[in-house]
Design a protein around this motif. Structure first.
Motif, short mmCIF file in Angstrom:
data_model
loop_
_atom_site.label_atom_id
_atom_site.label_comp_id
_atom_site.label_asym_id
_atom_site.label_seq_id
_atom_site.Cartn_x
_atom_site.Cartn_y
_atom_site.Cartn_z
N VAL A 126 6.76 -8.90 14.00
CA VAL A 126 7.83 -9.27 13.09
C VAL A 126 8.99 -8.30 13.38
N ALA A 127 10.13 -8.84 13.79
CA ALA A 127 11.20 -7.93 14.20
C ALA A 127 12.57 -8.43 13.73
N TYR A 128 13.42 -7.49 13.60
CA TYR A 128 14.82 -7.74 13.20
C TYR A 128 15.64 -7.85 14.48
N ASP A 129 16.42 -8.92 14.56
CA ASP A 129 17.25 -9.14 15.75
C ASP A 129 18.49 -8.25 15.64
N ARG A 130 18.33 -7.05 16.19
CA ARG A 130 19.38 -6.05 16.03
C ARG A 130 20.72 -6.51 16.62
N ALA A 131 20.64 -7.15 17.78
CA ALA A 131 21.88 -7.57 18.45
C ALA A 131 22.67 -8.52 17.56
N ARG A 132 21.94 -9.48 16.93
CA ARG A 132 22.63 -10.45 16.08
C ARG A 132 23.02 -9.84 14.73
N GLY A 133 22.19 -9.02 14.21
CA GLY A 133 22.41 -8.51 12.86
C GLY A 133 23.49 -7.44 12.78
N GLU A 134 23.58 -6.62 13.83
CA GLU A 134 24.47 -5.46 13.74
C GLU A 134 25.85 -5.72 14.35
N GLY A 135 25.89 -6.45 15.47
CA GLY A 135 27.17 -6.59 16.15
C GLY A 135 27.60 -5.25 16.71
N PRO A 136 28.77 -5.17 17.28
CA PRO A 136 29.21 -3.89 17.88
C PRO A 136 29.42 -2.80 16.84
N LYS A 137 29.77 -3.18 15.60
CA LYS A 137 30.15 -2.15 14.63
C LYS A 137 29.14 -1.97 13.49
N GLY A 138 27.99 -2.59 13.62
CA GLY A 138 26.97 -2.40 12.60
C GLY A 138 27.03 -3.43 11.49
N ARG A 139 25.98 -3.37 10.62
CA ARG A 139 25.90 -4.33 9.52
C ARG A 139 26.95 -4.00 8.45
N HIS A 140 27.25 -5.01 7.64
CA HIS A 140 28.23 -4.76 6.59
C HIS A 140 28.02 -5.72 5.44
N ARG A 141 28.27 -5.25 4.23
CA ARG A 141 28.16 -6.13 3.07
C ARG A 141 29.27 -7.18 3.13
#
Lengths: 469, 310
Positions: free
Chosen positions: A233-248
């Motif tokens: 079970v993994a979090y798709d970091r590339a899709r979730g974060e983007g170049p500048k990270g996650r954001h509300r």
């Protein structure tokens, strides 16, 4: 610890209050839970019609030295089937773990199932996560006392039912329950029930994820079976974060287009995946040994994605290879090897059980005396002929010699052996041969009078003095 | 080891033990879960409780015995109470365990049954066989051997089909209960050396040995006449009288003369001569005072089944 760089020696458990979630994996897990509880709690009550023996479908009768499993009766000498079963269980664990990770932990383990039920009780009495957090922060008043007390009372009830049910597999269930309640059950029944009540209550109610994290050996050695192609079970970091990270999703960052333009990924940092986690980790930090792959964070994230109208799968079942952009290889040598070994073990066990003889014959040559010379010069050897009736009916058996033709069999005054179901008998036999034409091996044959079971034959050595064997 | 959530929360660098192996292999320095400490205290508490209930501390010449720590068992008709130990538990289980109860039930069944019933029932016979094996080893094996084959010249073979005093269960039971006294007079003085040779030749001829026919004929006259008087016990045909415990001389079994051990005819003749010359005097004690009737019954079945009772 106050100040300084020395870390504390001990750390207390940080309480985890998992939030409820709906979704396909939750439904699957609930289905497995209902099935497992149904089997575990109802199986001892299932009756089974046997020509001889108890009428309980599954009964492990230790004093009687018999295991009854539906139509199968396991005798002490069949105990290697248990070894076969354990080998299969181990290989199945290896196979499944290599293929799909910690499936056992997330869906089938007793710890997971019982913790799930305990959390269900907790939620039913105290409410969901936020209500429980509020109750936790509250000072001890009647309301808190009532809710907490009721929770623990129900936990104890489930624990007691669990412990008592376990003992029912080892004795006649209705009788044992009656005896248990009037104080007439054997001591081991009370001791086992008490022990399992205590462990169930402590492990599922209080220790919970600590069991998986610090106690369970499987949790640790399953890591050895992991590789980059194992399903996790993994979090798709590339899709979730983007170049500048996650954001509300604040103003200006509410649509995917806006976020992608600003360099932010799809993760809106709502924290739902963390709140539902029964082991209290953040799946977005990558693969962690605490993760039991219960997949509830997938359900949580999917719920959010559905609400936003974005594609599902920000957290999903995938592999490290797939996350890195290459393909997941399923047919790896490891998987094929475990699979082959598993098939062989299952085939051997099935064959062994299917080919079991209804009538068991063992012939043991007496070693003291090895032989006797008779008054007419013939040589006599003594034997113990062991007969085990594994059928449900009484057998009328005739013991004779199939070979050699010239040998004489003496059973004393025994003509036929009447053998009750599930019983064993030892017949004392003597074989006589002329020394000059004595065969060195004799073959015993046991037939059932009415031919209800096939005849069995067994060879045994015959000792002739002066021939060295 | 992985980092803990606490580390992550602080966002601090991960604490390690400070060692590095192979350049970059390091070990996290995570705190123990606190319940491990409780578990340790629990083991301490367990030890204290253990001291209270079990023999633990040496005090002077003795030791603290702990309450509820005695065991009572019966042996040799007396009741013993001692500190708990596995031997005492064994003594108790020999009397009270389900297996002991089942054994008693079998014993009662065998005691009530007749020999015909026991011998025709595989279940009872199997029980008697197992039970009597131990009795035989304790009481009979010193002379007859653990295999029951005895010793030529000293103790009869019980595993073959030749019986001096009869091989029916009744005969065997009488032999065990009352004992037997085997006696053959010494003929060394009554018969001369030549006559001893003749008798020995005749005796060997009875079991099919090739001997000088003239010598055997002379021996037959001594055997069947009053000169030797052998027929009084061994019978005219040499098959032996059961009432006297006299051996059957016509079969292949030798209980006293070491005939099978001698390869040559001279040796065999000498072996027979020696018995005739010196006679036999041997005794089996009576077991009625030493073994109870059920034990004698079990042994009778065992001996009967050893080789081929009649």
């Amino acid at each position: 610890m106050t100040g300084g760089s020395e870390p504390p020696l001990y750390a207390g458990r940080v309480p985890i209050h998992p939030r409820s979630v709906r979704g396909r994996f939750r439904r699957l897990k609930t289905g497995i839970l209902v099935l497992a509880y149904g089997v575990y709690f109802l199986l001892p009550w299932l009756r089974w019609d046997r020509p001889a023996g108890p009428d309980q479908a599954v009964l492990f009768d230790l004093p009687g030295r018999r295991f009854y499993v539906f139509g199968l009766v396991v005798h002490p000498e069949d105990i290697f089937w248990l070894a076969g079963l354990l080998v299969i269980a181990a290989l199945l664990l290896f196979f499944v773990t290599a293929l799909a990770g910690r499936v056992w932990c997330g869906y089938f383990c007793f710890q997971t199932l019982w913790t799930d039920v305990y959390q269900l009780i907790e939620r039913w009495v105290q409410g969901d996560r936020s209500a429980r957090l509020r109750l936790e922060a509250r000072s001890w008043d009647a309301e808190k006392l009532r809710k907490k007390g009721l929770t623990h009372l129900l936990w104890l009830a489930v624990a007691f039912a669990t412990g008592l049910t376990f003992t029912l597999y080892w004795a006649d269930a209705p009788q044992l329950v009656r005896d248990f309640l009037v104080g007439a059950a054997p001591f081991p029944a009370y001791a086992t029930t008490l022990f399992l009540t205590a462990t169930t209550y402590v492990f599922a109610g209080i220790a919970r994820e600590q069991v998986c994290t610090y106690m369970c050996p499987y949790a640790r050695f399953q890591g050895v079976m992991f590789d980059r192609d194992t399903l996790i079970v993994a979090y798709d970091r590339a899709r979730g974060e983007g170049p500048k990270g996650r954001h509300r999703p604040v103003r200006g960052l509410r649509t995917r287009a806006e976020r992608q333009a600003a360099g932010h990924g799809d993760c809106i940092d709502c924290g739902y995946c963390v709140q539902v986690c029964p082991t209290g980790i953040d799946i977005r930090d990558g693969l962690q040994y605490q993760c039991i792959t219960c997949a509830l964070c997938i359900d949580a994230c999917d719920t959010i994605m559905d609400r936003l109208g974005w594609p599902r799968g920000l957290i999903r079942y995938t592999s490290e290879s797939a996350l890195a952009g290459s393909r997941t290889r399923i047919l790896r040598p490891k998987v094929l090897g475990y699979g082959a070994a598993l098939m062989v073990a299952v085939a051997l066990l099935v064959w062994s059980v299917a080919a079991r003889a209804p009538l068991e014959l063992a012939v043991i040559q007496q070693r003291q005396p090895l032989y006797v010379t008779l008054s007419d010069g013939r040589i006599q050897n003594g034997y113990e002929v062991k007969l085990i009736n594994k059928t449900g009916q009484a057998l009328e058996l005739v013991v004779r010699l199939a070979a050699p033709p010239g040998a004489e069999l003496d059973l004393g005054r025994i003509r036929t052996v009447r053998l009750a179901p599930e019983r064993m008998v030892r017949v004392i036999a003597r074989v006589r041969q002329r020394p000059e034409r004595a065969a060195r091996r004799v073959r015993f044959r046991v037939e059932e009078r009415a031919g209800r079971v096939p005849a069995v034959e067994r060879e045994a050595p015959f000792f002739v003095p002066g021939t060295g064997g | 080891m992985s980092e803990t959530r606490a580390d992550r929360g602080r966002g601090a660098a991960v604490q390690t033990t400070g060692h590095a192996w192979d350049g970059d292999l390091q070990e996290f320095n995570n705190p123990l879960p606190r319940w491990w400490v409780w578990a340790f205290y629990a083991t301490v508490l367990f030890a204290v409780v253990y001291w209270l209930f079990y023999p633990a501390w040496p005090v002077g010449e003795g030791y603290t015995k702990g309450p509820l720590n005695s065991i009572t068992f019966e042996a040799d008709g007396k009741t013993w109470t001692t500190h708990w130990n596995t031997r005492a538990r064994l003594m108790r289980e020999l009397k009270e365990s389900p297996a002991a109860v089942r054994q008693r039930q079998y014993l009662e069944k065998v005691a009530a049954a007749g020999y015909d019933e026991i011998l025709a029932d595989p279940d009872m016979k199997g029980f008697a066989w197992s039970m009597a094996k131990g009795l035989f080893g304790d009481n009979c094996a010193p002379c007859h051997g653990s295999d029951g084959k005895g010793r030529i010249g000293l103790f009869p073979n019980l595993a073959d089909d030749a019986w001096l005093w009869g091989g029916t269960v009744e005969d065997i039971e009488t032999s065990i209960r009352e004992g037997r006294r085997g006696f053959m007079p010494a003929f060394g003085e009554a018969l001369g050396e030549a006559q001893l040779d003749d008798v020995a030749a005749f005796v060997l001829s009875l079991s099919g040995h090739e001997v000088d026919p003239a010598q055997a004929a002379r021996g037959a006259r001594i055997f069947r006449g009053d000169a030797g008087g052998c027929h009084y016990c061994h019978g005219m045909d040499g098959t032996g009288l059961k009432s006297q415990g006299a051996a059957n001389l016509t079969d292949r079994i030798w209980t006293v003369a070491k005939v099978p051990a001698s390869p040559s005819l001279e040796g065999k003749l000498e072996a027979v001569k020696r018995v005739v010359r010196e006679g036999i005097r041997r005794e089996m004690p009576a077991w009625k005072g030493r073994l109870d009737p059920v034990q004698i019954k079990l042994l009778t079945v065992y001996v009967h089944e050893l080789g081929g009772g009649q």
